[in-house]
Write a protein that holds these residues in place. Structure first.
Motif, PDB file in Angstrom:
ATOM      1  N   SER A 191       0.699  -1.356   0.106  1.00  0.00           N
ATOM      2  CA  SER A 191      -0.022  -0.096  -0.041  1.00  0.00           C
ATOM      3  C   SER A 191       0.932   1.187   0.024  1.00  0.00           C
ATOM      4  N   PRO A 192       0.293   2.209  -0.337  1.00  0.00           N
ATOM      5  CA  PRO A 192       0.905   3.520  -0.090  1.00  0.00           C
ATOM      6  C   PRO A 192       1.442   3.843   1.326  1.00  0.00           C
ATOM      7  N   THR A 193       2.454   4.768   1.520  1.00  0.00           N
ATOM      8  CA  THR A 193       2.933   4.995   2.981  1.00  0.00           C
ATOM      9  C   THR A 193       2.509   6.434   3.200  1.00  0.00           C
ATOM     10  N   SER A 194       2.392   6.844   4.310  1.00  0.00           N
ATOM     11  CA  SER A 194       2.144   8.079   4.827  1.00  0.00           C
ATOM     12  C   SER A 194       3.220   9.131   4.280  1.00  0.00           C
ATOM     13  N   TRP A 195       4.466   8.582   4.112  1.00  0.00           N
ATOM     14  CA  TRP A 195       5.418   9.311   3.579  1.00  0.00           C
ATOM     15  C   TRP A 195       5.055   9.860   2.040  1.00  0.00           C
ATOM     16  N   ASP A 196       4.373   8.681   1.242  1.00  0.00           N
ATOM     17  CA  ASP A 196       3.816   8.956  -0.176  1.00  0.00           C
ATOM     18  C   ASP A 196       2.851  10.014  -0.114  1.00  0.00           C
ATOM     19  N   TYR A 197       2.234  10.006   0.978  1.00  0.00           N
ATOM     20  CA  TYR A 197       1.124  11.180   0.709  1.00  0.00           C
ATOM     21  C   TYR A 197       1.523  12.456   1.165  1.00  0.00           C
ATOM     22  N   ALA A 198       2.688  12.316   1.898  1.00  0.00           N
ATOM     23  CA  ALA A 198       3.294  13.691   2.498  1.00  0.00           C
ATOM     24  C   ALA A 198       3.854  14.412   1.349  1.00  0.00           C
ATOM     25  N   VAL A 199       4.736  13.659   0.631  1.00  0.00           N
ATOM     26  CA  VAL A 199       5.203  14.264  -0.655  1.00  0.00           C
ATOM     27  C   VAL A 199       4.353  14.783  -1.710  1.00  0.00           C
ATOM     28  N   ASN A 200       3.215  14.422  -1.616  1.00  0.00           N
ATOM     29  CA  ASN A 200       2.023  14.891  -2.333  1.00  0.00           C
ATOM     30  C   ASN A 200       1.116  16.141  -1.767  1.00  0.00           C
ATOM     31  N   GLY A 201       1.849  16.346  -0.548  1.00  0.00           N
ATOM     32  CA  GLY A 201       0.971  17.637   0.057  1.00  0.00           C
ATOM     33  C   GLY A 201       0.186  17.188   1.177  1.00  0.00           C
ATOM     34  N   SER A 202      -0.029  15.868   1.574  1.00  0.00           N
ATOM     35  CA  SER A 202      -0.809  15.603   2.692  1.00  0.00           C
ATOM     36  C   SER A 202       0.202  15.276   4.065  1.00  0.00           C
ATOM     37  N   SER A 203       0.897  16.177   4.322  1.00  0.00           N
ATOM     38  CA  SER A 203       1.805  15.811   5.325  1.00  0.00           C
ATOM     39  C   SER A 203       1.135  15.774   6.816  1.00  0.00           C
ATOM     40  N   TYR A 204      -0.113  16.138   6.818  1.00  0.00           N
ATOM     41  CA  TYR A 204      -0.793  15.821   8.009  1.00  0.00           C
ATOM     42  C   TYR A 204      -0.941  14.170   8.363  1.00  0.00           C
ATOM     43  N   LEU A 205      -0.730  13.533   7.567  1.00  0.00           N
ATOM     44  CA  LEU A 205      -0.977  11.952   7.565  1.00  0.00           C
ATOM     45  C   LEU A 205       0.428  11.369   8.274  1.00  0.00           C
ATOM     46  N   TYR A 206       1.578  12.264   7.829  1.00  0.00           N
ATOM     47  CA  TYR A 206       2.989  11.808   8.262  1.00  0.00           C
ATOM     48  C   TYR A 206       3.206  12.452   9.538  1.00  0.00           C
ATOM     49  N   TRP A 207       3.118  13.704   9.784  1.00  0.00           N
ATOM     50  CA  TRP A 207       3.603  14.381  10.934  1.00  0.00           C
ATOM     51  C   TRP A 207       2.369  14.460  12.009  1.00  0.00           C
ATOM     52  N   ARG A 208       2.950  13.783  13.403  1.00  0.00           N
ATOM     53  CA  ARG A 208       1.763  14.054  14.210  1.00  0.00           C
ATOM     54  C   ARG A 208       2.291  14.704  15.482  1.00  0.00           C
ATOM     55  N   SER A 209       1.384  15.436  16.190  1.00  0.00           N
ATOM     56  CA  SER A 209       1.817  16.220  17.265  1.00  0.00           C
ATOM     57  C   SER A 209       1.499  15.449  18.531  1.00  0.00           C
ATOM     58  N   PHE A 210       2.464  15.700  19.656  1.00  0.00           N
ATOM     59  CA  PHE A 210       1.833  15.068  21.106  1.00  0.00           C
ATOM     60  C   PHE A 210       2.144  16.362  22.026  1.00  0.00           C
ATOM     61  N   ASN A 211       1.070  16.514  22.758  1.00  0.00           N
ATOM     62  CA  ASN A 211       1.231  17.680  23.701  1.00  0.00           C
ATOM     63  C   ASN A 211       1.595  17.008  25.173  1.00  0.00           C
ATOM     64  N   LEU A 212       2.875  17.173  25.595  1.00  0.00           N
ATOM     65  CA  LEU A 212       3.341  16.511  26.799  1.00  0.00           C
ATOM     66  C   LEU A 212       3.127  17.441  28.037  1.00  0.00           C
ATOM     67  N   GLN A 213       2.181  18.427  28.144  1.00  0.00           N
ATOM     68  CA  GLN A 213       1.665  19.316  29.364  1.00  0.00           C
ATOM     69  C   GLN A 213       1.451  18.421  30.406  1.00  0.00           C
ATOM     70  N   LYS A 214       0.497  17.517  30.176  1.00  0.00           N
ATOM     71  CA  LYS A 214       0.149  16.662  31.574  1.00  0.00           C
ATOM     72  C   LYS A 214       0.963  15.821  31.974  1.00  0.00           C
ATOM     73  N   ILE A 215       2.042  15.250  31.102  1.00  0.00           N
ATOM     74  CA  ILE A 215       2.980  14.459  31.680  1.00  0.00           C
ATOM     75  C   ILE A 215       3.861  15.350  32.513  1.00  0.00           C
TER      76      ILE A 215
END
Length: 271
Positions: A205-229
């Motif tokens: 199947s395609p990878t999240s990197w494949d999608y990112a290269v074509n503009g859908s970077s939100y499928l590849y990069w994910r953000s995690f808020n460590l504030q409560k930790i």
């Protein structure tokens, strides 16, 4: 790659991995830009964005209103990292390469890349998250020039470049912290959990990197808020270890080639 179908809300996000684009003819003065940025506001109005390296981007109020009219609620993503796309007329607005502030651009797209973080006192608790499929890797050798790996957006926000196979459904990710786990040298471990959410992908199947290269970077990069930790951990979070189950050749978590890899991520101020 154009045949790939994105199931999210249709937004024109003209950006690749570098998050910028200059798809213009000689006579076209429209310029395009995009980036990962955190959302801020002035008392719930006048929304603007800040990048990890300190660039402030303030879109026109009319473009913000237009996106809100489509049903997007900026108040729900304030304080989160998002992927944005914007454009401007270079005959009216000049933006130098070394700009620290950009104002008056037209916001054309916005998508949250925020994923949950859970503090689990005991493994198997109701808020524990268990992976049902491995990822490919948290580090990408994009070329001889660029390498993508986990980094701190700021002191409490971790950005992970998650490469994984996907086909037709969005996957979910959770970062889990077990406070009762013994730590070494004051460095805590955070466990990345990956769920395919019913997707029927294969190693072909395609990878999240494949999608990112074509503009859908939100499928590849994910953000995690460590504030409560930060409030519950006895150690500094300026350095953490991210643990991930990886397999580049199989989507079966129980496959014998699935490995558990660790990534040490250290906060570094971006200048």
């Amino acid at each position: 790659m154009a045949k790939f179908k994105i199931w999210m809300v249709a937004l024109t996000l003209i950006m690749g991995v570098s998050f910028t684009s200059c798809m213009n003819s000689d006579n076209d003065t429209t310029r395009y830009g995009g980036t990962l940025a955190k959302v801020y506001s002035m008392y719930g109005v006048n929304y603007y964005f800040k990048t990890a390296d300190g660039l402030t981007i303030t879109p026109t109020s009319s473009s913000v209103a237009e996106i809100e009219a489509r049903g997007f609620k900026f108040s729900e993503v304030e304080g989160e990292v998002v992927q944005i796309a914007y454009q401007w007329d270079s005959s009216v607005l000049e933006i130098p390469d070394n700009a620290t502030e950009v104002s008056g651009v037209t916001l054309t797209g916005i998508l949250s890349i925020d994923s949950p973080v859970e503090i689990v006192d005991n493994p198997g608790a109701s808020n524990d998250s268990i992976s049902d499929t491995p990822i490919i890797s948290l580090k990408k050798e994009a070329s001889s020039i660029y390498t993508y790996e986990p980094y701190y957006f700021d002191r409490t926000t971790l950005i992970l470049p998650i490469n994984y196979y996907l086909q037709t459904k969005p996957h979910s990710f959770t970062l889990v912290y077990y406070p009762n786990e013994e730590i070494t040298d004051g460095i805590i471990k955070l466990y990345l959990r990956h769920k395919k959410s019913g997707d029927n992908m294969t190693p072909g199947s395609p990878t999240s990197w494949d999608y990112a290269v074509n503009g859908s970077s939100y499928l590849y990069w994910r953000s995690f808020n460590l504030q409560k930790i930060l409030y519950s951990a006895s150690s500094s979070l300026d350095k953490v270890i991210v643990v991930a189950e990886e397999n580049p050749s199989s989507v079966d978590l129980k496959d014998t080639s699935t490995k558990t890899n660790e990534y040490t991520v250290e906060y570094k101020e971006i200048k």
